[in-house]
Each structure stands twice: as structure tokens, then as C-alpha cells.
Design an enzyme around this catalytic site. Structure first.
Site, PDB file in Angstrom:
ATOM      1  N   HIS A  80       0.809  -1.226   0.000  1.00 55.82           N
ATOM      2  CA  HIS A  80       0.000   0.000   0.000  1.00 55.82           C
ATOM      3  C   HIS A  80       0.844   1.281   0.000  1.00 55.82           C
ATOM      4  CE1 HIS A  80      -3.988  -2.006   0.737  1.00 55.82           C
ATOM      5  NE2 HIS A  80      -3.148  -2.983   1.032  1.00 55.82           N
ATOM      6  N   LEU A 102      -1.908 -11.543  -7.147  1.00 61.22           N
ATOM      7  CA  LEU A 102      -0.764 -11.560  -8.071  1.00 61.22           C
ATOM      8  C   LEU A 102      -1.070 -10.766  -9.349  1.00 61.22           C
ATOM      9  CD1 LEU A 102       0.338 -15.305  -7.648  1.00 61.22           C
ATOM     10  CD2 LEU A 102       1.290 -13.292  -6.509  1.00 61.22           C
ATOM     11  N   SER A 103      -2.110  -9.935  -9.285  1.00 57.49           N
ATOM     12  CA  SER A 103      -2.419  -8.969 -10.351  1.00 57.49           C
ATOM     13  C   SER A 103      -2.881  -9.575 -11.668  1.00 57.49           C
ATOM     14  CB  SER A 103      -1.206  -8.074 -10.647  1.00 57.49           C
ATOM     15  OG  SER A 103      -0.955  -7.242  -9.585  1.00 57.49           O
ATOM     16  N   SER A 139      -5.774  -9.057 -12.858  1.00 56.88           N
ATOM     17  CA  SER A 139      -6.557  -8.004 -13.522  1.00 56.88           C
ATOM     18  C   SER A 139      -5.650  -7.051 -14.294  1.00 56.88           C
ATOM     19  CB  SER A 139      -7.339  -7.171 -12.515  1.00 56.88           C
ATOM     20  OG  SER A 139      -7.847  -7.954 -11.497  1.00 56.88           O
ATOM     21  N   GLU A 198      -8.635   1.089 -14.731  1.00 52.67           N
ATOM     22  CA  GLU A 198      -9.104   0.364 -13.535  1.00 52.67           C
ATOM     23  C   GLU A 198      -9.773   1.330 -12.550  1.00 52.67           C
ATOM     24  OE1 GLU A 198      -7.080  -2.982 -12.377  1.00 52.67           O
ATOM     25  OE2 GLU A 198      -8.180  -3.158 -10.483  1.00 52.67           O
ATOM     26  N   ASP A 229       0.594  -2.496  -9.885  1.00 49.15           N
ATOM     27  CA  ASP A 229       0.330  -3.728 -10.643  1.00 49.15           C
ATOM     28  C   ASP A 229       0.562  -3.524 -12.134  1.00 49.15           C
ATOM     29  OD1 ASP A 229      -0.538  -4.313  -8.137  1.00 49.15           O
ATOM     30  OD2 ASP A 229      -2.662  -4.431  -8.640  1.00 49.15           O
TER      31      ASP A 229
HETATM   32  C1  GLA Z   1      -3.393  -3.896  -4.977  1.00 47.71           C
HETATM   33  C2  GLA Z   1      -3.464  -2.596  -5.770  1.00 47.71           C
HETATM   34  C3  GLA Z   1      -2.086  -1.937  -5.870  1.00 47.71           C
HETATM   35  C4  GLA Z   1      -1.420  -1.814  -4.502  1.00 47.71           C
HETATM   36  C5  GLA Z   1      -1.504  -3.128  -3.733  1.00 47.71           C
HETATM   37  C6  GLA Z   1      -1.025  -3.001  -2.306  1.00 47.71           C
HETATM   38  O1  GLA Z   1      -2.643  -4.838  -5.674  1.00 47.71           O
HETATM   39  O2  GLA Z   1      -3.963  -2.838  -7.059  1.00 47.71           O
HETATM   40  O3  GLA Z   1      -2.181  -0.690  -6.500  1.00 47.71           O
HETATM   41  O4  GLA Z   1      -1.994  -0.762  -3.762  1.00 47.71           O
HETATM   42  O5  GLA Z   1      -2.825  -3.661  -3.704  1.00 47.71           O
HETATM   43  O6  GLA Z   1       0.323  -2.653  -2.252  1.00 47.71           O
END
Ligand code: GLA
Length: 393
Positions: A38, A128-129, A131, A163, A175
Site C-alpha cells: 500500500h 498476483l495482479s 486483472s 481500472e 500492478d
Molecule cells: C493492490 C493494488 C495496488 C497496490 C496493492 C497493495 O494490488 O492494485 O495498487 O496498492 O494492492 O500494495
């Protein structure tokens, strides 16, 4: 999955789906943050890497400005016209593609429609992103089908805006940047204020392991926005005393402590975590680069504790996973990856002890929770790009 097997699979399934052959395949990777929870929307630092799990889109251009998409991972197909982009409530996963198309057009890029088939090896909803990978892959695909080029940092920025604005998730840049800008065999030290990075070496002898709790992430959206608002409140208060503070990135622990009485306790805890975590990113980058494995492990554990006690984003399954990891063979430390509230931990493990580490963690976690976890190594991968270009078909 083996590269050529995957290529054949997606080509064959594309032919079944669209009765034609794909002309192009693009890919965009997932990411794991090694330090910096964060910190991105607080305009701080993150130590991140793209991983060897990614999203592919096989596509064939169309001349009628229609986009038709299907996925090998999720049921349902979806279709939209580039002149009339609406949200899809039946297949919400397609909103990532729609949102990217929408923002690119608003920025003046001319887009070509396509038939596209998606295949992802990034587990969904585990932090793990997946999206962001779909967004970045979509942008790369629109670029590959057009006669314009776009800078990869700009791709990350526009995908984040898609997003934020279209999907409605108020995420930072982490991400999308990791997916667009990843560097093979390297770690990226991302500066979220300047939106630039430094490349750092991967630690010698340390394997990055993903320890997926397999627990559904709950409340990620609302809790995430609440954390963000609390950080902003902290900045609002601190900036009354220190006008140079424009984000928590600018604040020190000393300044925070000096105004404890002016700041609501919950906001104080959130700010403390972010200021400490931001420093940990720089310390972690240095520890990994210097081969100080024990120090890196300790930093990871302090990040976990702060995320649990101060930022309060750690679920009970994450605690069970951390307990399963503690004392397992070869481990230096572990921390939560992504937004938290479930999902994965990232562990730093001595090379050569991966197998014993994995089997012990899997067994203990199941004993504690009754849930079967997933534990696997990841390699730092390069950012998004072409898998199969039109000229090499
Ligand atoms: C998610 C959000 C990111 C980041 C993380 C926490 O993955 O998409 O932008 O804030 O949480 O570090």
C-alpha cells in the site's frame, strides 16, 4: 505449461471458438511485491517483480470495430462495439478489456476491433495482479493491431486509469507498472511519485516462493478504499503543520509522533505503517543486493507484523500461512503480497531447500486450516510484449 503446448492449445481453441486462425498473440505477466504494501498510492516505493505467470491474448483483427472476447479460464463470451463501450455485468472480467479500450480512445488512439481468446496462468483473486495483466495485455494488443506506438510507462498509467475510472477500483500504479515494465531476472525498485524505476539484482541464493492461502479475498474493494482515505486524512492533518507533506512519502516518523494528539488513533496506525513500510522497501532492496539474507527475512517479518497490527489487512488464513512458514526448512522470512485480506504470502527461501520448504508448509497449513494451499517458486520475468507477431505467423 510448456510454451509450445500452450501456443498450440490457444491456437486450436481459437479456431474452435472463432472458426479462423489467430494472427497475433500478446502476453502480460502478473507480479509479486517483495516489499511495499500500500505504499504505491502514498507515492512511495515498492520492490516488485513481474513473474513467470502471465495472461495471453490470441487475436485476429476485424474490420467492423467489434471486439469479441472469450477466455479459456472463465465461462462466457462478450462482445462490444468500439463506438459504444458499456459495462458488462454478466461477464464482469471483460470490463478490464472494455476499460482499456475506452481510455485509449479517450486519449485519441484509434483502435481496431478483434476476435480474442484469453488464457491466463495467474491465479485469480490471489493478489498476483491477474486483472492488471489482462489490462496491460489488452493495451499491448490494441497497440500491435494499430499503426501507433505507445510508451510502456504510459501503458501502465492508462491501464491504471482504466481500472480507477471504468472498473471502479481505486488502485495505485504498482500492478500495471510491474506488468508493463518487468525485467527478466531482476527486481524493480519502483518510485511511485516519479513513475520511474531502478533495476536491482535478484538476491543470489534466495528463491522467491508464493504461498497461496487459497482463501477467498473478502472486502478487498471497500477496505482498500477505506485505507486509502485514512492515509489521505493523515496527509491532510500533517500538512497543516508541515506544508511540504503532500503524501505520506514525504512524512517522517518524528513528524507523525509529534502530532499524535492531533491524529485519530486508527489514522495514526495507518500512517505509521506506511512510513515504516516505505523505509523497509529501500532497506530490503539494499539487503537483497548485498546478499544479507537474514536481514531481508527480518524485514519481511516486520512488514507482516505491521500489516497485521497497524494496517490491519491480514486475514486469519494469512496468519495460519505465516505460522506454517515459520520454522520451515530454508526460510528467511515471509510477508503478505498484494492488497492483503487473504491471497498470497511471499516467502524468501534458501535455494536448494525449496522442496522440503514446500512440503512442510503445505502440510502444516492444511493441518491448521483444513484448506489445501499452493506453494511454488516464481522467476522474475520481463514485462508485457508479443508472443507471436503478425509477420511471424
Ligand atoms: C493492490 C493494488 C495496488 C497496490 C496493492 C497493495 O494490488 O492494485 O495498487 O496498492 O494492492 O500494495
Amino acid at each position: 505449461m510448456d510454451f509450445s503446448v500452450r501456443k498450440e492449445l490457444i491456437k486450436n481453441r481459437f479456431e474452435n471458438q472463432f472458426s479462423n486462425t489467430p494472427e497475433i498473440i500478446v502476453q502480460a505477466p502478473g507480479r509479486v511485491d517483495l516489499m511495499g504494501s500500500h505504499t504505491d498510492y502514498n507515492l512511495g516505493y515498492v520492490l516488485t517483480q513481474a513473474i513467470d505467470r502471465n495472461t495471453w491474448i490470441a487475436a485476429r483483427p476485424r474490420q467492423d470495430k467489434i471486439v469479441r472476447i472469450a477466455s479459456l479460464n472463465v465461462e462466457g463470451t462478450s462482445e462490444f462495439h468500439l463506438d459504444d463501450i458499456q459495462h458488462d455485468t454478466v461477464n464482469p472480467w471483460t470490463n478490464y478489456v472494455r476499460g482499456v479500450a475506452d481510455i485509449l480512445q479517450k486519449e485519441g488512439y484509434e483502435l481496431t476491433g478483434f476476435d480474442g481468446l484469453i488464457h491466463s496462468t495467474i491465479p485469480f483473486g490471489s493478489g498476483l495482479s491477474s486483472s492488471a495483466a489482462l489490462e496491460v495485455a489488452s493495451a499491448i494488443l490494441f497497440e500491435a493491431l494499430a499503426d501507433w506506438e505507445i510508451d510502456p510507462v504510459q501503458i501502465a498509467v492508462l491501464c491504471q486509469r482504466a481500472e480507477n475510472g471504468f472498473v471502479g477500483m481505486n488502485c495505485g500504479i504498482l500492478d500495471q507498472y510491474s506488468s508493463a515494465m518487468g525485467v527478466a531476472n531482476s527486481v524493480v525498485l519502483l518510485d511511485c511519485r516519479s513513475i520511474t524505476h531502478e533495476i536491482k539484482p535478484i538476491a543470489d541464493g534466495v528463491q522467491v516462493m508464493i504461498c497461496d492461502t487459497k482463501a477467498e479475498r473478502a472486502l478487498t474493494g471497500s477496505e482498500y478504499s477505506e485505507r486509502r482515505a485514512q492515509c489521505e486524512e493523515g496527509v491532510r492533518i500533517l500538512s497543516q503543520f508541515y506544508p511540504e507533506i503532500r503524501s505520506l512519502r514525504d512524512a517522517t516518523l518524528g513528524q507523525l509522533a509529534a502530532h499524535k494528539a492531533d491524529i485519530p488513533p486508527v489514522v495514526f496506525k495507518r500512517c505509521q505503517f506506511i512510513i515504516e513500510e516505505n523505509q523497509r522497501v529501500l532497506d530490503m532492496a539494499a539487503a537483497l543486493a548485498d546478499g544479507r539474507h537474514e536481514d531481508a527475512g527480518q524485514l519481511a517479518l516486520r512488514s507482516f507484523d505491521g500489516a497485521r497490527d497497524l494496517y490491519e489487512i491480514v486475514s486469519s488464513e494469512m496468519i495460519a500461512m505465516k505460522d506454517a512458514i515459520t520454522g520451515a526448512p530454508g526460510v528467511f522470512g515471509a510477508r503478505g503480497a498484494g492488497a492483503g485480506f487473504g491471497g498470497c504470502l511471499v516467502a524468501f527461501v534458501r535455494e536448494g531447500e525449496i522442496d522440503t520448504f514446500s512440503s512442510e508448509v503445505l502440510k502444516k497449513y492444511t493441518d491448521f486450516t483444513g484448506i489445501d494451499a499452493d506453494v511454488y517458486p516464481v522467476i522474475a520475468a520481463s514485462g508485457a510484449g508479443l508472443v507471436l507477431s503478425r509477420s511471424h505467423n
